[in-house]
Design a protein around this motif. Structure first.
Motif, PDB file in Angstrom:
ATOM      1  N   VAL A   1       0.865  -1.178   0.000  1.00 23.57           N
ATOM      2  CA  VAL A   1       0.000   0.000   0.000  1.00 23.57           C
ATOM      3  C   VAL A   1       0.905   1.232   0.000  1.00 23.57           C
ATOM      4  CG1 VAL A   1      -0.224  -0.032   2.521  1.00 23.57           C
ATOM      5  CG2 VAL A   1      -1.917   1.170   1.147  1.00 23.57           C
ATOM      6  N   THR A   2       0.629   2.144  -0.913  1.00 20.47           N
ATOM      7  CA  THR A   2       1.482   3.309  -1.108  1.00 20.47           C
ATOM      8  C   THR A   2       0.665   4.590  -1.013  1.00 20.47           C
ATOM      9  OG1 THR A   2       1.163   3.479  -3.505  1.00 20.47           O
ATOM     10  CG2 THR A   2       2.867   1.940  -2.723  1.00 20.47           C
ATOM     11  N   GLU A   3       1.388   5.701  -1.043  1.00 22.75           N
ATOM     12  CA  GLU A   3       0.721   7.008  -1.051  1.00 22.75           C
ATOM     13  C   GLU A   3      -0.305   7.089  -2.175  1.00 22.75           C
ATOM     14  OE1 GLU A   3       4.483   9.784   0.329  1.00 22.75           O
ATOM     15  OE2 GLU A   3       4.352   9.030  -1.724  1.00 22.75           O
ATOM     16  N   GLY A   4       0.050   6.539  -3.328  1.00 18.72           N
ATOM     17  CA  GLY A   4      -0.855   6.611  -4.475  1.00 18.72           C
ATOM     18  C   GLY A   4      -2.182   5.921  -4.240  1.00 18.72           C
ATOM     19  N   ASP A   5      -2.182   4.889  -3.392  1.00 20.38           N
ATOM     20  CA  ASP A   5      -3.426   4.175  -3.097  1.00 20.38           C
ATOM     21  C   ASP A   5      -4.346   4.977  -2.192  1.00 20.38           C
ATOM     22  OD1 ASP A   5      -2.710   1.785  -4.495  1.00 20.38           O
ATOM     23  OD2 ASP A   5      -1.372   1.274  -2.837  1.00 20.38           O
ATOM     24  N   LEU A   6      -3.841   6.074  -1.636  1.00 21.21           N
ATOM     25  CA  LEU A   6      -4.600   6.826  -0.638  1.00 21.21           C
ATOM     26  C   LEU A   6      -4.997   8.219  -1.109  1.00 21.21           C
ATOM     27  CD1 LEU A   6      -2.263   5.724   2.238  1.00 21.21           C
ATOM     28  CD2 LEU A   6      -4.710   5.215   2.171  1.00 21.21           C
ATOM     29  N   LEU A   7      -4.769   8.524  -2.366  1.00 18.08           N
ATOM     30  CA  LEU A   7      -5.061   9.861  -2.869  1.00 18.08           C
ATOM     31  C   LEU A   7      -6.542  10.061  -3.190  1.00 18.08           C
ATOM     32  CD1 LEU A   7      -1.998  10.445  -5.227  1.00 18.08           C
ATOM     33  CD2 LEU A   7      -2.296  11.164  -2.845  1.00 18.08           C
ATOM     34  N   ARG A   8      -7.189   9.026  -3.693  1.00 20.47           N
ATOM     35  CA  ARG A   8      -8.597   9.130  -4.096  1.00 20.47           C
ATOM     36  C   ARG A   8      -9.490   8.634  -2.951  1.00 20.47           C
ATOM     37  NH1 ARG A   8      -9.557  12.355  -8.462  1.00 20.47           N
ATOM     38  NH2 ARG A   8      -8.036  11.983 -10.112  1.00 20.47           N
ATOM     39  N   ARG A   9      -9.757   9.527  -1.992  1.00 24.14           N
ATOM     40  CA  ARG A   9     -10.514   9.146  -0.814  1.00 24.14           C
ATOM     41  C   ARG A   9     -11.759  10.011  -0.648  1.00 24.14           C
ATOM     42  NH1 ARG A   9      -9.997   4.432   1.515  1.00 24.14           N
ATOM     43  NH2 ARG A   9     -10.895   5.420   3.388  1.00 24.14           N
ATOM     44  N   ARG A  10     -12.837   9.361  -0.182  1.00 26.17           N
ATOM     45  CA  ARG A  10     -14.092  10.088   0.018  1.00 26.17           C
ATOM     46  C   ARG A  10     -13.924  11.181   1.070  1.00 26.17           C
ATOM     47  NH1 ARG A  10     -16.325   8.710   4.774  1.00 26.17           N
ATOM     48  NH2 ARG A  10     -15.705   6.742   5.766  1.00 26.17           N
ATOM     49  N   GLU A  11     -13.043  10.936   2.084  1.00 26.56           N
ATOM     50  CA  GLU A  11     -12.851  11.921   3.133  1.00 26.56           C
ATOM     51  C   GLU A  11     -12.303  13.245   2.572  1.00 26.56           C
ATOM     52  OE1 GLU A  11     -11.984   7.810   4.917  1.00 26.56           O
ATOM     53  OE2 GLU A  11     -11.578   8.896   3.051  1.00 26.56           O
ATOM     54  N   LEU A  12     -11.549  13.138   1.503  1.00 23.43           N
ATOM     55  CA  LEU A  12     -10.976  14.328   0.861  1.00 23.43           C
ATOM     56  C   LEU A  12     -11.881  14.896  -0.220  1.00 23.43           C
ATOM     57  CD1 LEU A  12      -7.314  13.008   0.372  1.00 23.43           C
ATOM     58  CD2 LEU A  12      -8.080  14.667   2.084  1.00 23.43           C
ATOM     59  N   GLY A  13     -12.886  14.133  -0.575  1.00 24.79           N
ATOM     60  CA  GLY A  13     -13.731  14.544  -1.702  1.00 24.79           C
ATOM     61  C   GLY A  13     -13.032  14.369  -3.029  1.00 24.79           C
ATOM     62  N   THR A  14     -12.066  13.407  -3.073  1.00 19.83           N
ATOM     63  CA  THR A  14     -11.267  13.240  -4.289  1.00 19.83           C
ATOM     64  C   THR A  14     -11.560  11.918  -5.008  1.00 19.83           C
ATOM     65  OG1 THR A  14      -9.468  12.331  -2.929  1.00 19.83           O
ATOM     66  CG2 THR A  14      -9.374  14.684  -3.459  1.00 19.83           C
ATOM     67  N   GLU A  15     -12.710  11.289  -4.664  1.00 22.59           N
ATOM     68  CA  GLU A  15     -13.072  10.071  -5.392  1.00 22.59           C
ATOM     69  C   GLU A  15     -13.103  10.360  -6.891  1.00 22.59           C
ATOM     70  OE1 GLU A  15     -16.527  10.398  -2.347  1.00 22.59           O
ATOM     71  OE2 GLU A  15     -15.067  11.798  -3.225  1.00 22.59           O
ATOM     72  N   ILE A  16     -12.841   9.329  -7.673  1.00 25.68           N
ATOM     73  CA  ILE A  16     -12.913   9.489  -9.121  1.00 25.68           C
ATOM     74  C   ILE A  16     -14.354   9.790  -9.507  1.00 25.68           C
ATOM     75  CG2 ILE A  16     -12.662   8.334 -11.342  1.00 25.68           C
ATOM     76  CD1 ILE A  16     -10.372   6.733 -10.132  1.00 25.68           C
ATOM     77  N   LYS A  17     -14.548  10.903 -10.184  1.00 17.94           N
ATOM     78  CA  LYS A  17     -15.889  11.301 -10.622  1.00 17.94           C
ATOM     79  C   LYS A  17     -15.890  11.369 -12.143  1.00 17.94           C
ATOM     80  CE  LYS A  17     -16.621  14.126  -6.469  1.00 17.94           C
ATOM     81  NZ  LYS A  17     -15.264  14.037  -5.918  1.00 17.94           N
ATOM     82  N   ARG A  18     -16.802  10.634 -12.745  1.00 13.97           N
ATOM     83  CA  ARG A  18     -16.893  10.610 -14.203  1.00 13.97           C
ATOM     84  C   ARG A  18     -18.288  11.023 -14.642  1.00 13.97           C
ATOM     85  NH1 ARG A  18     -14.721   5.504 -12.884  1.00 13.97           N
ATOM     86  NH2 ARG A  18     -12.485   5.285 -13.345  1.00 13.97           N
ATOM     87  N   PRO A  19     -18.401  11.663 -15.797  1.00 16.94           N
ATOM     88  CA  PRO A  19     -19.733  11.914 -16.336  1.00 16.94           C
ATOM     89  C   PRO A  19     -20.471  10.590 -16.544  1.00 16.94           C
ATOM     90  CG  PRO A  19     -18.046  13.099 -17.584  1.00 16.94           C
ATOM     91  CD  PRO A  19     -17.324  12.163 -16.662  1.00 16.94           C
ATOM     92  N   TYR A  20     -21.793  10.653 -16.458  1.00 10.69           N
ATOM     93  CA  TYR A  20     -22.594   9.433 -16.570  1.00 10.69           C
ATOM     94  C   TYR A  20     -22.288   8.679 -17.853  1.00 10.69           C
ATOM     95  CZ  TYR A  20     -26.609   6.366 -17.130  1.00 10.69           C
ATOM     96  OH  TYR A  20     -27.417   5.277 -17.341  1.00 10.69           O
ATOM     97  N   TRP A  21     -22.144   9.428 -18.950  1.00 10.59           N
ATOM     98  CA  TRP A  21     -21.911   8.766 -20.233  1.00 10.59           C
ATOM     99  C   TRP A  21     -20.586   8.013 -20.250  1.00 10.59           C
ATOM    100  CZ3 TRP A  21     -17.572   9.794 -23.023  1.00 10.59           C
ATOM    101  CH2 TRP A  21     -16.895  10.988 -22.736  1.00 10.59           C
ATOM    102  N   LYS A  22     -19.592   8.553 -19.522  1.00  9.42           N
ATOM    103  CA  LYS A  22     -18.298   7.875 -19.499  1.00  9.42           C
ATOM    104  C   LYS A  22     -18.353   6.618 -18.627  1.00  9.42           C
ATOM    105  CE  LYS A  22     -14.365  10.105 -19.940  1.00  9.42           C
ATOM    106  NZ  LYS A  22     -13.156  10.931 -19.688  1.00  9.42           N
TER     107      LYS A  22
END
Length: 241
Positions: free
Chosen positions: A48-69
Motif C-alpha cells: 500500500v502506497t501514497e498513491g493508493d490513498l489519494l482518491r478518498r471520500r474523506e478528501l472529496g477526491t473520489e474518481i468522478k466521471r460523467p454518466y456517459w463515461k
C-alpha cells in the motif's frame, strides 16, 4: 552491487486488517511512501502506497466521471474504484501481487524496474518471504557511502600527479567513449589546469567532456576553448571564458 547490498532489512509492514488510518499514521511518522502488506502467515500479499490513498471520500477526491463515461466501464471497474476510495483496511486498498526482486538481483535491474514502472520501492523476497525492501533513498544512501569512501581514500593516499599523467588519463578516457570527438579535440595541462580546444557538433558533448575532465582532476580548473559548429547552418560559436 546487488539488492541485498542496499536494501533495508526488516522493513516496517502492515497486515491485511490494518486500518487505513493506521497506515497513514505510519507513512507520515516514518516518512516513507509505502508499506508491504502481509497475510496471517507472514507472506507478503501486496503493498500500500501514497498513491493508493489519494482518491478518498474523506478528501472529496473520489474518481468522478460523467454518466456517459461510466457507461464505458464495467460494473467491476466502477466497484473497484468505490472500494479504493471508501475501504477501511489495508488489504482492501493495497496493490496486490506487486513487483518484487530477489536479494541477488543486480542493482541496475532494480533501478530499471523502478524507472520502467514509475515506482519508488521494491520489496525483496526470498522463498516467498519478505527479507527487505529497496527504495530510491536506499540507493542514494549507497551512492553517498561510495562517495565518502572514495573521498577518504583520496585524502589518505593523496599525492601530486604530474601534468603529463593527467593529460594521458584524460585522453585515454576520451578515446574509450563512443560519443567523444576523438580526432577533433586537443588537451593540454599546465600546473593542473586543463585547456581543451577543438570542434564539437553538439553542446551535450561539451558538457560530457567537461564532466569527464572533472572526474580525472577532481576540480573545475578547466579552460574551455571548444568551438560549437551548428551541423545544419555551419554557424560557429566559440566558448567565452
Amino acid at each position: 552491487m546487488i539488492a541485498a547490498n542496499v536494501m533495508t532489512t526488516s522493513p516496517v509492514t502492515v497486515n491485511e486488517n490494518t486500518p487505513v488510518f493506521e497506515v497513514v499514521d505510519l507513512i507520515l511518522n516514518l516518512k516513507i511512501s509505502g508499506l508491504p502488506v502481509l497475510d496471517s502467515d507472514g507472506t507478503m500479499v501486496g503493498i500500500v502506497t501514497e498513491g493508493d490513498l489519494l482518491r478518498r471520500r474523506e478528501l472529496g477526491t473520489e474518481i468522478k466521471r460523467p454518466y456517459w463515461k461510466e457507461l464505458l466501464f464495467s460494473p467491476g471497474r466502477l466497484a473497484r474504484d468505490y472500494v479504493q476510495s471508501h475501504a477501511s483496511y489495508a488489504g482492501e486498498i493495497m496493490t496486490a501481487n506487486p513487483l518484487t526482486v530477489s536479494p541477488e538481483a543486480p542493482l541496475d535491474e532494480v533501478i530499471s524496474l523502478m524507472e520502467n514502472h514509475n515506482i519508488k520501492r521494491l520489496p525483496v523476497v526470498k522463498a516467498d518471504q519478505l527479507v527487505g525492501i529497496v527504495t530510491r533513498v536506499d540507493i542514494l544512501k549507497a551512492l553517498h557511502t561510495i562517495w565518502v569512501r572514495d573521498r577518504d581514500n583520496e585524502s589518505a593516499d593523496k599525492k601530486k600527479i604530474d601534468d603529463e599523467s593527467i593529460k594521458n588519463e584524460i585522453i585515454e578516457r576520451v578515446q574509450s567513449q563512443p560519443w567523444a570527438p576523438k580526432s577533433n579535440i586537443r588537451i593540454t595541462v599546465n600546473n593542473g589546469v586543463v585547456d581543451i580546444d577543438g570542434v564539437i557538433w553538439d553542446e551535450n558533448i561539451r558538457a560530457a567532456l567537461i564532466t569527464l575532465i572533472e572526474e580525472v582532476t577532481g576540480n573545475g580548473d578547466i579552460h574551455d576553448h571548444l568551438v560549437f559548429i551548428e551541423p545544419i547552418t555551419g554557424f560557429c560559436i566559440a566558448k567565452q571564458d
